[in-house]
Design an enzyme around this catalytic site. Structure first.
Site, PDB file in Angstrom:
ATOM      1  CG  ASP A   8      -2.013  -1.015   1.158  1.00  0.00           C
ATOM      2  OD1 ASP A   8      -2.118  -1.698   0.123  1.00  0.00           O
ATOM      3  OD2 ASP A   8      -2.780  -1.121   2.137  1.00  0.00           O
ATOM      4  CG  ASP A 129     -12.917  -2.086  -0.392  1.00  0.00           C
ATOM      5  OD1 ASP A 129     -12.424  -3.201  -0.641  1.00  0.00           O
ATOM      6  OD2 ASP A 129     -12.477  -1.024  -0.857  1.00  0.00           O
TER       7      ASP A 129
END
Length: 237
Positions: A8, A129
């Site tokens: 990330d 998500d």
């Protein structure tokens, strides 16, 4: 089961967020290519890279780092964060990225997302998500009121194949993956291939996911904090 190591990126640095909170970012490396090279040397051929700046701001702030990873390591990369339109996705694919992960676009510009499924379906991953049972997007800061059936139905009709499903309540917590959620989703949508994400905190968690029949899982924080060594992780490469 295949493990997909995660990188990330926030401001060009390798980080992990806690439950999607940008104010709780832990920095692990300021050299993304160096981090990616570790996975390459361990035997991985494919990794997961998210542009966290892009997810929040809608611009590819870390694209140069992602293309550098591809060019300097030869790794195959699936990436997301900031994909807001068909043109965005097309541009990323032309940059050498193997698959694009889209979440906000699927909610805000469904016509663009469906066009991508029509034309590049095998290279498109839905980033689903979940936050309190609802689909979250825009860097996990907004949620949709649609049910999962309503949300996924038009995509299934257009050939959706791959879904990266993150339980935000587990993400970055190391508290274990939500296997019950993944089992329920796979039963409800048997024609979809789900990629697990969020909560993996130990080698046993990987074995549990494998036993449950999950085809693949994204692993980040557990590796970065030494809960699962690179050698153990590479068993699933």
């Amino acid at each position: 089961m295949k493990v997909i190591p995660a990188i990330d990126l926030l401001d060009g640095q390798v980080v992990r967020l806690h439950k999607g909170d940008y104010d709780q970012a832990t920095i692990y490396n300021d050299n993304p290519v160096e981090e990616a090279r570790k996975f390459k040397e361990a035997g991985f051929s494919h990794i997961h890279v998210i542009d966290l700046n892009g997810a929040r701001q809608g611009e590819f702030m870390n694209l140069k780092h992602i293309t550098a990873i591809i060019e300097e390591t030869g790794l195959s990369v699936q990436t997301g964060g900031g994909v807001r339109s068909y043109e965005d996705a097309d541009m990323l694919l032309k940059q050498g990225i193997s698959k694009v992960i889209c979440s906000s676009m699927a909610v805000r510009k469904p016509e663009d997302w469906l066009k991508l499924l029509d034309e590049r379906g095998e290279r498109a991953i839905l980033g689903m998500d979940l936050k309190d049972g609802k689909v979250a997007y825009a860097g996990w800061e907004e949620t949709s009121d649609d049910s999962l059936d309503t949300f996924l139905e038009p995509m299934l009709k257009r050939g959706l194949q791959n879904v990266l499903c993150t339980d935000i309540s587990r993400d970055g917590t190391l508290g274990g993956p939500n296997i019950e959620l993944y089992n329920s989703l796979r039963k409800q949508f048997p024609n979809l291939t789900f990629i697990a994400s969020g909560g993996v905190g130990s080698y046993n968690d990987l074995l549990d996911l494998q036993k449950a029949g999950m085809p693949s899982v994204v692993v980040g924080r557990a590796y970065y904090e030494g809960k699962i060594g690179l050698e153990a992780l590479a068993e699933f490469a």
